[in-house]
Design a protein around this motif. Structure first.
Motif, mmCIF file in Angstrom:
data_model
loop_
_atom_site.group_PDB
_atom_site.id
_atom_site.type_symbol
_atom_site.label_atom_id
_atom_site.label_comp_id
_atom_site.label_asym_id
_atom_site.label_seq_id
_atom_site.Cartn_x
_atom_site.Cartn_y
_atom_site.Cartn_z
ATOM 1 N N ALA A 16 36.916 -11.548 6.348
ATOM 2 C CA ALA A 16 38.329 -11.726 7.122
ATOM 3 C C ALA A 16 38.774 -12.711 8.005
ATOM 4 O O ALA A 16 39.981 -13.360 7.972
ATOM 5 C CB ALA A 16 37.395 -10.659 8.112
ATOM 6 N N VAL A 17 37.738 -14.277 7.557
ATOM 7 C CA VAL A 17 38.227 -14.800 8.925
ATOM 8 C C VAL A 17 38.968 -15.899 7.657
ATOM 9 O O VAL A 17 40.573 -16.359 8.477
ATOM 10 C CB VAL A 17 36.846 -15.592 8.674
ATOM 11 N N PHE A 44 33.442 -1.021 5.299
ATOM 12 C CA PHE A 44 34.488 -1.419 5.803
ATOM 13 C C PHE A 44 33.829 -0.431 7.823
ATOM 14 O O PHE A 44 33.165 -1.061 8.062
ATOM 15 C CB PHE A 44 35.641 -1.729 6.558
ATOM 16 N N PHE A 45 34.062 0.206 7.126
ATOM 17 C CA PHE A 45 34.232 1.567 8.710
ATOM 18 C C PHE A 45 32.601 1.641 8.788
ATOM 19 O O PHE A 45 31.903 1.819 9.871
ATOM 20 C CB PHE A 45 35.081 2.494 8.918
ATOM 21 N N ARG A 46 31.184 1.975 8.577
ATOM 22 C CA ARG A 46 30.499 2.097 7.710
ATOM 23 C C ARG A 46 29.816 0.823 9.123
ATOM 24 O O ARG A 46 28.521 0.495 9.996
ATOM 25 C CB ARG A 46 29.442 2.490 6.900
ATOM 26 N N HIS A 47 30.646 0.465 8.860
ATOM 27 C CA HIS A 47 30.150 -1.857 9.087
ATOM 28 C C HIS A 47 31.162 -2.445 10.729
ATOM 29 O O HIS A 47 30.178 -3.105 11.142
ATOM 30 C CB HIS A 47 30.067 -2.878 8.262
ATOM 31 N N PHE A 48 32.100 -2.132 10.617
ATOM 32 C CA PHE A 48 32.873 -2.019 12.029
ATOM 33 C C PHE A 48 34.001 -1.222 12.395
ATOM 34 O O PHE A 48 34.093 -0.894 11.140
ATOM 35 C CB PHE A 48 33.936 -3.498 11.688
ATOM 36 N N LEU A 54 35.206 -7.917 14.081
ATOM 37 C CA LEU A 54 34.174 -8.880 13.104
ATOM 38 C C LEU A 54 34.225 -10.153 13.785
ATOM 39 O O LEU A 54 33.155 -11.084 13.479
ATOM 40 C CB LEU A 54 35.955 -8.993 11.955
ATOM 41 N N LEU A 55 34.893 -10.251 14.555
ATOM 42 C CA LEU A 55 34.486 -11.673 15.623
ATOM 43 C C LEU A 55 33.207 -11.789 15.983
ATOM 44 O O LEU A 55 32.327 -12.513 16.361
ATOM 45 C CB LEU A 55 35.541 -11.661 16.591
#
Length: 192
Positions: A16-17, A44-48, A54-55
């Motif tokens: 992402a960064v 991705f949606f399991r984590h965020f 993400l930040l």
């Protein structure tokens, strides 16, 4: 694409960064981040919950480490000495990957008002965790708030110096965060 690989969260943050830096926050999609990280969109949606989150990856851990360090400081430690113990504890969790990510993350945040807002909320969360830990030690409320805010500022300044500094400097984040805290302590004496 494999769904459960080690360090998925870290890969998502780095992807992402990198994308935020290359093409801007607004132009970056969750699908692009997932693809760059080598995971599915559902992973991705399991984590965020969204790309803004993400930040603050690791904020809960950082808050917990700061609070634990404060709680475990010697009973006779001053509020700022307890904050220093929290900074040392939290700094121990930051390694080379955090150091490498720092300048890119700073650039991504600087380029996006939405990320600047999320970064400010992260600071509020870290200060709240430290304030609560100080109050639990019996530090009066105003003193706890001030010491916690100084701790957040010291951590941010120390992290910037560490991540943007000379790569040959083997001193860890703790050194830089504690030096920043001492600089702030000295500065408060001149406020009169």
């Amino acid at each position: 694409m494999a769904r459960w690989q080690p360090e998925t969260t870290q890969r998502l943050v780095v992807a992402a960064v990198d994308l935020f830096t290359e093409q801007g926050y607004d132009a970056t999609t969750v699908a692009q981040i997932a693809e760059r990280a080598g995971v599915t969109k559902s992973t991705f949606f399991r984590h965020f919950s969204d790309k803004r989150e993400l930040l603050v990856a690791g904020q809960e851990t950082l808050s917990r480490l700061l609070a634990e360090g404060i709680a475990e400081a010697p009973p006779n430690a001053s509020p700022l000495e307890a904050v220093a113990a929290g900074l040392e504890r939290a700094s121990s969790a930051m390694g080379p990957a955090n150091r490498e990510l720092g300048p890119r993350l700073k650039a991504a945040v600087a380029a996006s008002a939405e990320l600047q807002e999320r970064d400010a909320l992260k600071s509020v969360g870290l200060a709240a965790a430290m304030t609560a830990a100080l109050i639990a030690r019996g530090v009066p409320d105003p003193t706890a708030h001030l010491a916690a805010e100084m701790g957040v500022l010291a951590f941010k300044r120390g992290y910037a110096q560490w991540s943007e500094g000379d790569r040959d400097d083997a001193r860890g984040l703790a050194h830089h965060a504690l030096a920043a805290l001492q600089d702030l302590r000295t500065a408060t004496a001149s406020l009169g």
